[in-house]
Design a protein around this motif. Structure first.
Motif, PDB file in Angstrom:
ATOM      1  N   LYS A 180       2.548  16.137  -0.115  1.00 40.57           N
ATOM      2  CA  LYS A 180       2.441  16.404   1.322  1.00 40.57           C
ATOM      3  C   LYS A 180       3.139  15.345   2.167  1.00 40.57           C
ATOM      4  CE  LYS A 180      -1.888  19.042   1.235  1.00 40.57           C
ATOM      5  NZ  LYS A 180      -3.281  19.115   1.758  1.00 40.57           N
ATOM      6  N   GLY A 181       3.228  14.140   1.655  1.00 34.76           N
ATOM      7  CA  GLY A 181       3.882  13.083   2.410  1.00 34.76           C
ATOM      8  C   GLY A 181       4.068  11.834   1.578  1.00 34.76           C
ATOM      9  N   VAL A 182       5.121  11.059   1.899  1.00 30.13           N
ATOM     10  CA  VAL A 182       5.423   9.811   1.215  1.00 30.13           C
ATOM     11  C   VAL A 182       5.790   8.776   2.268  1.00 30.13           C
ATOM     12  CG1 VAL A 182       6.892   8.638  -0.459  1.00 30.13           C
ATOM     13  CG2 VAL A 182       6.272  11.028  -0.824  1.00 30.13           C
ATOM     14  N   SER A 190       5.297  -1.360  -1.431  1.00 34.77           N
ATOM     15  CA  SER A 190       4.407  -0.328  -1.946  1.00 34.77           C
ATOM     16  C   SER A 190       4.658   0.985  -1.232  1.00 34.77           C
ATOM     17  CB  SER A 190       2.938  -0.737  -1.796  1.00 34.77           C
ATOM     18  OG  SER A 190       2.584  -0.844  -0.431  1.00 34.77           O
ATOM     19  N   VAL A 191       4.305   2.075  -1.915  1.00 36.49           N
ATOM     20  CA  VAL A 191       4.508   3.422  -1.392  1.00 36.49           C
ATOM     21  C   VAL A 191       3.199   4.189  -1.524  1.00 36.49           C
ATOM     22  CG1 VAL A 191       5.764   5.602  -1.663  1.00 36.49           C
ATOM     23  CG2 VAL A 191       6.942   3.423  -2.021  1.00 36.49           C
ATOM     24  N   THR A 192       2.820   4.888  -0.466  1.00 37.17           N
ATOM     25  CA  THR A 192       1.637   5.731  -0.495  1.00 37.17           C
ATOM     26  C   THR A 192       2.060   7.185  -0.380  1.00 37.17           C
ATOM     27  OG1 THR A 192       0.237   4.030   0.507  1.00 37.17           O
ATOM     28  CG2 THR A 192      -0.548   6.301   0.631  1.00 37.17           C
ATOM     29  N   SER A 193       1.514   8.010  -1.268  1.00 39.87           N
ATOM     30  CA  SER A 193       1.862   9.424  -1.273  1.00 39.87           C
ATOM     31  C   SER A 193       0.595  10.259  -1.183  1.00 39.87           C
ATOM     32  CB  SER A 193       2.628   9.780  -2.546  1.00 39.87           C
ATOM     33  OG  SER A 193       2.907  11.166  -2.595  1.00 39.87           O
ATOM     34  N   THR A 195      -1.052  14.085  -1.632  1.00 42.32           N
ATOM     35  CA  THR A 195      -0.828  15.349  -2.316  1.00 42.32           C
ATOM     36  C   THR A 195      -1.994  16.286  -2.002  1.00 42.32           C
ATOM     37  OG1 THR A 195      -2.054  14.973  -4.378  1.00 42.32           O
ATOM     38  CG2 THR A 195       0.123  13.943  -4.194  1.00 42.32           C
ATOM     39  N   ASP A 196      -1.882  17.514  -2.495  1.00 40.06           N
ATOM     40  CA  ASP A 196      -2.975  18.467  -2.289  1.00 40.06           C
ATOM     41  C   ASP A 196      -4.174  18.174  -3.187  1.00 40.06           C
ATOM     42  OD1 ASP A 196      -1.558  19.112  -4.578  1.00 40.06           O
ATOM     43  OD2 ASP A 196      -1.944  21.265  -4.403  1.00 40.06           O
ATOM     44  N   ARG A 197      -4.030  17.191  -4.100  1.00 42.59           N
ATOM     45  CA  ARG A 197      -5.125  16.850  -5.001  1.00 42.59           C
ATOM     46  C   ARG A 197      -5.638  15.430  -4.820  1.00 42.59           C
ATOM     47  NH1 ARG A 197      -2.655  19.544 -10.575  1.00 42.59           N
ATOM     48  NH2 ARG A 197      -2.095  21.567  -9.639  1.00 42.59           N
ATOM     49  N   GLY A 198      -5.038  14.696  -3.888  1.00 43.14           N
ATOM     50  CA  GLY A 198      -5.476  13.337  -3.634  1.00 43.14           C
ATOM     51  C   GLY A 198      -4.330  12.458  -3.194  1.00 43.14           C
ATOM     52  N   THR A 199      -4.602  11.196  -2.956  1.00 44.93           N
ATOM     53  CA  THR A 199      -3.589  10.233  -2.541  1.00 44.93           C
ATOM     54  C   THR A 199      -3.452   9.140  -3.597  1.00 44.93           C
ATOM     55  OG1 THR A 199      -5.211   8.913  -1.322  1.00 44.93           O
ATOM     56  CG2 THR A 199      -4.060  10.645  -0.103  1.00 44.93           C
ATOM     57  N   PHE A 200      -2.289   8.509  -3.635  1.00 46.69           N
ATOM     58  CA  PHE A 200      -2.088   7.400  -4.558  1.00 46.69           C
ATOM     59  C   PHE A 200      -1.058   6.443  -3.985  1.00 46.69           C
ATOM     60  CE2 PHE A 200       1.005  10.575  -5.696  1.00 46.69           C
ATOM     61  CZ  PHE A 200       2.141   9.887  -6.099  1.00 46.69           C
ATOM     62  N   THR A 201      -1.124   5.205  -4.427  1.00 51.54           N
ATOM     63  CA  THR A 201      -0.201   4.160  -3.989  1.00 51.54           C
ATOM     64  C   THR A 201       0.408   3.500  -5.213  1.00 51.54           C
ATOM     65  OG1 THR A 201      -1.495   3.725  -1.988  1.00 51.54           O
ATOM     66  CG2 THR A 201       0.029   2.013  -2.680  1.00 51.54           C
ATOM     67  N   PHE A 202       1.713   3.264  -5.168  1.00 52.20           N
ATOM     68  CA  PHE A 202       2.383   2.586  -6.276  1.00 52.20           C
ATOM     69  C   PHE A 202       3.314   1.520  -5.732  1.00 52.20           C
ATOM     70  CE2 PHE A 202       4.861   6.347  -5.214  1.00 52.20           C
ATOM     71  CZ  PHE A 202       6.179   5.894  -5.190  1.00 52.20           C
TER      72      PHE A 202
END
Length: 374
Positions: A180-182, A190-193, A195-202
Motif C-alpha cells: 500500500k505504501g513505501v 530505514s524503510v517502512t512499508s 501492506t494489506d496484511r501489516g506493516t514492516f520496517t527494514f
C-alpha cells in the motif's frame, strides 16, 4: 559420524507455516555472511571433517568433494522446502563447500606426506566433474520447481526501496500480499512499508528486517505449550536474524494485558555485561507471530570499550548521592550509547517516594543519560 552431525545440525524439526519457501542465492552481504560471522565460520568448520575423512577413506578426493557440494546444496534446498525457519541460503552452501575443499586439501597433503596413494588424477577429476555436474543439474531442477529463488535482481540490482519492499513482504506475509505504501526515513537508513496484511520496517540499503506488525493483532486462542511457542519464536528469529542469535539467550514471557500472547526475547550477555541486542517476537497461543522488533544486532565488544573501573557499590553510592533520600536496591552492567558513543554503564535501580533508574558510567563514575532507544 561427521555426516550424522551435519544432518542433525542442519535439518531441525519441521515447524509448519513458519516461513515462506524461498532460496536466497544472491542476497546482500553474501561474502560477509561466509567470512565475517560466527555461523559462517561454523558452516565452514562443519564440512572440513567430511572433506577430510571422505578423501582418506575412499582415496577419491575430487569425487568426495563433489559429493559434499551436492550434499550441502541438497540440505539447503530441503530446508527451504520444509520451511522450518532455517531457510535456503547460498552463503551456507558456499561455506560448507569451502570447508569440504579445505578438508580435501588437508587429506591430500597428509597422504602425500605419509607416502600413501592420494587417488588424485585424471580419473578422479573426470568422475568428480560428472558427480558435481549431474548433482547440480538435478538439484537445480528441484530448486526451480519447489522454491522461489531470490536472485541478485531481487536484492543487488533493486536500487529503490519500492522495488525491494515487495520481495521482503512476500517472505514475511506470504504470496499475494499487496503493497500500500513505501516510505524512506529522513536519515535514509530505514524503510517502512504498509501492506494489506501489516506493516514492516527494514534497514536501507542492507534490507535487514527491523520490525513488523500484523494488521490483525487479535491473539487467537490455542493450546500450544510454552515449549512449542518457543520453537516458533526461535524459528522466526533463525529465518531473519540467524547471525545475531547465535550466542544470545532466549526467554519466553507473558505479553501485555491488551494482547494476551507470549513474547519471545533474545538478549546477549558477555562477561557479565548485558549487550545492546534486542529481539522481541510476539506469538499468540495458536503459534501465529503477531509482531517482531530487533535492534543493535551485533553491537560493540566489551573488550573494545573503556574498562569498568567503578564497582557496583561505588555506582550505588554515586546514584544515591545524586538522589538524596533514595536507596539503591540493585545494579547491573549493560552497554548503551551516550552522545552517540557506546559506553559500559551501571544501571542502578533506586527506591524512595517512587521507583526509578539511574545510569552511572562504569569507567568515570559520572551520572549519565543514555541516548534514546532500546
Amino acid at each position: 559420524m561427521s555426516l550424522l552431525a551435519e544432518l542433525v545440525v542442519t535439518l531441525p524439526s519441521f515447524t509448519p507455516g513458519s516461513a515462506q519457501r524461498v532460496c536466497n542465492v544472491a542476497g546482500p552481504g553474501l561474502l560477509h555472511a561466509i567470512f565475517a560471522t560466527a555461523p559462517g565460520f561454523l558452516n565452514i568448520v562443519m564440512y572440513v571433517p567430511l572433506g577430510l575423512f571422505g578423501a582418506l577413506a575412499f582415496r577419491r578426493p575430487l569425487v568426495n568433494f563433489a559429493a559434499c557440494v551436492n550434499l550441502a546444496a541438497a540440505t539447503e534446498i530441503f530446508q527451504g522446502i520444509m520451511a522450518n525457519g532455517r531457510g535456503c541460503d547460498a552463503s551456507t552452501m558456499a561455506a560448507n563447500s569451502l570447508g569440504a575443499l579445505i578438508g580435501a586439501g588437508i587429506a591430500i597433503g597428509w597422504l602425500k606426506f605419509s607416502g600413501s596413494r592420494t587417488g588424485l588424477g585424471r580419473r578422479d577429476l573426470v568422475r568428480g566433474s560428472f558427480v558435481l555436474v549431474a548433482g547440480m543439474v538435478f538439484l537445480s531442477i528441484v530448486l526451480a520447481s519447489t522454491l522461489h529463488v531470490l536472485t541478485g535482481d531481487d536484492f543487488v540490482n533493486k536500487r529503490k526501496p519500492s522495488d525491494l519492499a515487495p520481495v521482503l513482504a512476500g517472505r514475511l506475509f506470504g504470496q499475494g500480499v499487496q503493497i500500500k505504501g513505501v516510505s524512506l526515513a529522513k536519515d535514509g537508513h530505514s524503510v517502512t512499508s504498509a501492506t494489506d496484511r501489516g506493516t514492516f520496517t527494514f534497514s536501507w540499503p542492507t534490507s535487514q528486517l527491523l520490525s513488523f506488525e500484523s494488521a490483525d493483532m487479535h491473539a487467537e486462542p490455542g493450546d500450544l505449550a510454552d515449549g512449542e511457542l518457543a520453537k516458533r519464536g526461535s524459528s522466526f528469529a533463525q529465518q531473519w536474524w540467524p547471525y545475531a542469535i547465535k550466542d544470545a539467550t532466549p526467554t519466553l514471557r507473558p505479553g501485555s494485558p491488551e494482547i494476551p500472547a507470549r513474547v519471545f526475547n533474545y538478549r546477549r550477555i558477555r562477561g557479565g555485561v548485558l549487550m545492546p541486542l534486542r529481539i522481541d517476537i510476539t506469538i499468540d497461543a495458536s503459534g501465529r507471530v503477531l509482531s517482531a522488533a530487533a535492534s543493535d544486532f551485533l553491537g560493540p565488544e566489551p573488550d573494545g570499550l573503556p574498562p569498568a573501573t567503578v564497582s557496583m557499590d561505588e555506582a550505588k553510592h554515586g546514584a544515591e548521592g545524586a538522589n538524596p533520600g533514595a536507596k539503591a536496591t540493585n545494579a547491573f552492567l549493560l552497554i548503551k550509547k551516550v552522545n552517540d558513543q557506546w559506553r559500559t554503564l551501571w544501571a542502578v535501580n533506586l527506591s524512595g517516594s517512587k521507583t526509578f533508574g539511574v545510569f552511572v558510567d562504569a569507567a568515570s563514575g559520572e551520572i549519565v543519560t543514555p541516548d534514546k532507544g532500546p
